[in-house]
Enzyme design. Sequence first.
Site, PDB file in Angstrom:
ATOM      1  N   GLU A   1      -0.368  -4.016  12.142  1.00 54.21           N
ATOM      2  CA  GLU A   1       0.314  -5.276  11.781  1.00 54.21           C
ATOM      3  C   GLU A   1       0.745  -6.121  12.971  1.00 54.21           C
ATOM      4  O   GLU A   1       0.946  -7.323  12.819  1.00 54.21           O
ATOM      5  CB  GLU A   1       1.529  -5.021  10.872  1.00 54.21           C
ATOM      6  CG  GLU A   1       1.163  -4.544   9.487  1.00 54.21           C
ATOM      7  CD  GLU A   1       2.359  -4.505   8.552  1.00 54.21           C
ATOM      8  OE1 GLU A   1       3.480  -4.260   9.019  1.00 54.21           O
ATOM      9  OE2 GLU A   1       2.150  -4.709   7.346  1.00 54.21           O
TER      10      GLU A   1
ATOM     11  N   TRP B   1       0.833  -1.203   0.000  1.00 54.14           N
ATOM     12  CA  TRP B   1       0.000   0.000   0.000  1.00 54.14           C
ATOM     13  C   TRP B   1       0.870   1.256   0.000  1.00 54.14           C
ATOM     14  O   TRP B   1       0.353   2.373   0.120  1.00 54.14           O
ATOM     15  CB  TRP B   1      -0.942   0.010   1.194  1.00 54.14           C
ATOM     16  CG  TRP B   1      -0.264   0.272   2.533  1.00 54.14           C
ATOM     17  CD1 TRP B   1       0.990  -0.098   2.919  1.00 54.14           C
ATOM     18  CD2 TRP B   1      -0.823   0.971   3.641  1.00 54.14           C
ATOM     19  NE1 TRP B   1       1.244   0.302   4.204  1.00 54.14           N
ATOM     20  CE2 TRP B   1       0.145   0.965   4.674  1.00 54.14           C
ATOM     21  CE3 TRP B   1      -2.047   1.591   3.880  1.00 54.14           C
ATOM     22  CZ2 TRP B   1      -0.078   1.562   5.925  1.00 54.14           C
ATOM     23  CZ3 TRP B   1      -2.268   2.172   5.124  1.00 54.14           C
ATOM     24  CH2 TRP B   1      -1.297   2.161   6.129  1.00 54.14           C
ATOM     25  N   ASP B   2       2.196   1.106  -0.140  1.00 55.91           N
ATOM     26  CA  ASP B   2       3.082   2.259  -0.040  1.00 55.91           C
ATOM     27  C   ASP B   2       2.765   3.320  -1.083  1.00 55.91           C
ATOM     28  O   ASP B   2       3.163   4.485  -0.918  1.00 55.91           O
ATOM     29  CB  ASP B   2       4.538   1.801  -0.168  1.00 55.91           C
ATOM     30  CG  ASP B   2       4.946   0.884   0.979  1.00 55.91           C
ATOM     31  OD1 ASP B   2       4.382  -0.219   1.066  1.00 55.91           O
ATOM     32  OD2 ASP B   2       5.812   1.267   1.782  1.00 55.91           O
TER      33      ASP B   2
ATOM     34  N   LYS C   1       2.790  -1.467  16.238  1.00 56.14           N
ATOM     35  CA  LYS C   1       4.041  -1.334  15.496  1.00 56.14           C
ATOM     36  C   LYS C   1       4.161   0.061  14.899  1.00 56.14           C
ATOM     37  O   LYS C   1       5.239   0.654  14.854  1.00 56.14           O
ATOM     38  CB  LYS C   1       4.085  -2.388  14.388  1.00 56.14           C
ATOM     39  CG  LYS C   1       5.275  -2.282  13.447  1.00 56.14           C
ATOM     40  CD  LYS C   1       5.167  -3.322  12.341  1.00 56.14           C
ATOM     41  CE  LYS C   1       6.286  -3.174  11.314  1.00 56.14           C
ATOM     42  NZ  LYS C   1       6.134  -4.137  10.207  1.00 56.14           N
ATOM     43  N   GLN C   2       3.037   0.587  14.406  1.00 54.62           N
ATOM     44  CA  GLN C   2       3.052   1.858  13.691  1.00 54.62           C
ATOM     45  C   GLN C   2       1.659   2.470  13.770  1.00 54.62           C
ATOM     46  O   GLN C   2       0.738   1.881  14.318  1.00 54.62           O
ATOM     47  CB  GLN C   2       3.448   1.632  12.242  1.00 54.62           C
ATOM     48  CG  GLN C   2       2.541   0.664  11.502  1.00 54.62           C
ATOM     49  CD  GLN C   2       3.073   0.276  10.152  1.00 54.62           C
ATOM     50  OE1 GLN C   2       3.503   1.117   9.376  1.00 54.62           O
ATOM     51  NE2 GLN C   2       3.078  -1.020   9.854  1.00 54.62           N
TER      52      GLN C   2
END
Length: 807
Positions: free
Chosen positions: A502, A363-364, A622-623
């Site tokens: 994630e 998805w970047d 994680k983010q």
Amino acid sequence: MTDPGREAEAMDLGTEVEVDGWSWEYAGYTPADERLRESLCTLGNGYFATRGALPECGADDVHYPGTYVAGIYNRLTSDVSGRQVENEDMVNVPNWLPLRFRIPEGPWIDPDTADVLEHRQMLQLSEGLLERRTRYDLGDNRVLTVRQLRMVHMADPHVAALRTEFTVDGFSGRLEVEAALDGGVTNSGVARYRELDGRHLTHIHTGTSAPDTVWLRCRTRTSDVRIGLAARLTTDAPVVVRHELPRVIQQLTVDLEPGRTVTVDKTVALHTSRDPAISDPLHAAVDRVGRSPDFDALAAWHRAAWDQLWRRAELDVPGESGRILRLHLFHVLQTLSPHTADLDVGVPARGLHGEAYRGHVFWDELFVLPYLNLHFPEVSRALLRYRHRRLEQARTTAAAAGHRGAMYPWQSGSDGREETQQLHLNPRSGRWLADHSHLQHHVGSAIAYNVWQYCEASGDMEFRHTKGAEMLLQIARFWGDKAVHDDAMGRYRIKGVVGPDEYHEAYPHAEGPGLDDNAYTNVTATWVLARTLELLDTLPEPRRRELAERTGLTSGELELWEDVSHTLHVPFHDDVISQFEGYGELSELDWHGYRARYGDIRRLDRILEAEGDTVNRYKASKQADVLMLGYLFAPAELGGLFRRLGHRLDEGMWRRTVDYYMHRTSHGSTLSGLVHGWVLARCRRSEAWKFVQEALQGDIADVQGGTTGEGIHLGAMAGTLDLVQRGLTGLETRGGALWLDPVPMPELSTYGFALRYQHNWGVRLRLEHGLLEIEVPSSDASPIDVRLPDREVSLQPGEKGRLVLPG
């Protein structure tokens, strides 16, 4: 683009590096730093790229001279922990770089075997050149100086060239030089993948087409892509050719004496069977290298192409931040250049710079296309066409899962199948674990978001009404079908997914993977449904009828989408938005204790798994996950989405939500600092710069601990550019106008850039001390409507506006 000067300054980046406005110079030779330098010194042109490895060094534990062609993949099956695992990889194609040298009968000279007196590598950003200079001590006061210039041609995407200059001090004598094309390469650049089969090339043949030119051809083992390489060696000495499969070698011996420099030029052409307008890649490569001009002419043509790119992507940010942003822009343009517009490729998450993530498309693009939209919309369109060509496969995948519409894969490669690995290795424990990240279905919403943003920025109504409308409709159809009604709750729910975080793939003690009502997933699904309904309402009636007939769209389905888009469940706890249903019931983690024991806990999931625990039990991310909503949507739009869902998201709740997750995030992704900096710039400005700095330093300082050597993080690099372009300016393209709502940031209060908005090229914006300047170049384009929070102005082509911003 304004040159801030040539004063070099040292930066504490974990290796000795000097930078100025237009170059990065690495001094000294440290084997442990080579992989990082090779990634950051990669040269590319959007068609192919080659890592910045030294030509005299082969692939080993220190060096990795990989070359990657955009969109070239191959699929192999490996035996991993007793299971047959299939993986598709971006292929490391034959190595064109090799050029080694030695005193006759002596050992080959390289930095790992000879004494190095001086070693410098300079990445010349303005010209797209990599320069290296090494002085070798050969003993007995004999010194050999090697200077090289390298380019991967930005004007001719199939050409690369290497100039090598040899100079000696303290002696006269002969030097043996070998140049080669090497087809014996494998994919072995990522240590944790080495149990997987990386032998992607087969049917390797070599030949000679002219006294100075050799060739190599091969093909990929399963995808059957044919690859042709040809190399021309230009020098004053006679050349002898040897064919030693899987290599072809050009050998020569030169006479050296003090004060005289001997030059050897190597020009290479690369084609594959996926290229348009050729019949055979080998013939095309041999023909092209034969027609290529000499090194100096190639370099002049190459520099001119880079000059044009820099003008279109003009960026003027002062100080260290500006220098880093320029490096980021350089690597974005090398991965996704105007040449990309002619290719069927997506956005490789790690660029064309290494083999991490196996070269897959994630998805970047969500972090990349918003920048490209306003500079190179033709590239954005090509990247979206990559997704449209795989729409049928996404529909097939959705049907296989029992759903209607399009379910795009979390990781994509050549044909749009789900390429997410079934197993992943935890290097800390050495165990192979099940991977459930394919449940990140929010990738479909990211694609829809990019379609919408591209059309708004470019004004491309043809794409909006055709391919864009088709993708939005099928993605909306998937969400409408994926949502299930909960009668007790009176709302729709989306179950069994994984969010951007994630870390969390399942509930504690659950037998299967998946989480319910991830807030980011549900809110973005709401946005997709609402935008698709809006688009269908505004389509020309004949096109709307065509689309409905082709897709079987009914009024009943539209009514369902309307209902779901107003009643999707968003969970809350403790007066904040819950990351997913049940998040508030998880245990708190001893953050202080884990930092004290491990120091760097960015990959907390690996630490806990190695301890026999699981991050699924804890309030730890994680983010950015929930906070991604503040990255995608301006405050007014985000508030409107929550109102549509029947909730009130005021400034106080959003601030509490930001605070809550800031204290529960380990930042195990380079994207996390970017998103946090973007969000904090609007709600907690005093803390934003720390995260902006982390995003800027992500790759150059390798903050993730060794990951940059496997390939740069393209999304984070492009995202920092977009932070200046849209984040700090509050720039939105909607309703046929440029909306601006700048946020003052003391650390970055003066900056400027150029952009392309719809049919206006080279529109310049500059912010300085509360003043906004906008200059629209002369053209026959329509005027630009600019809207700020307190006023509206219209600028005609040829006009310049100076607007005082509210204090």
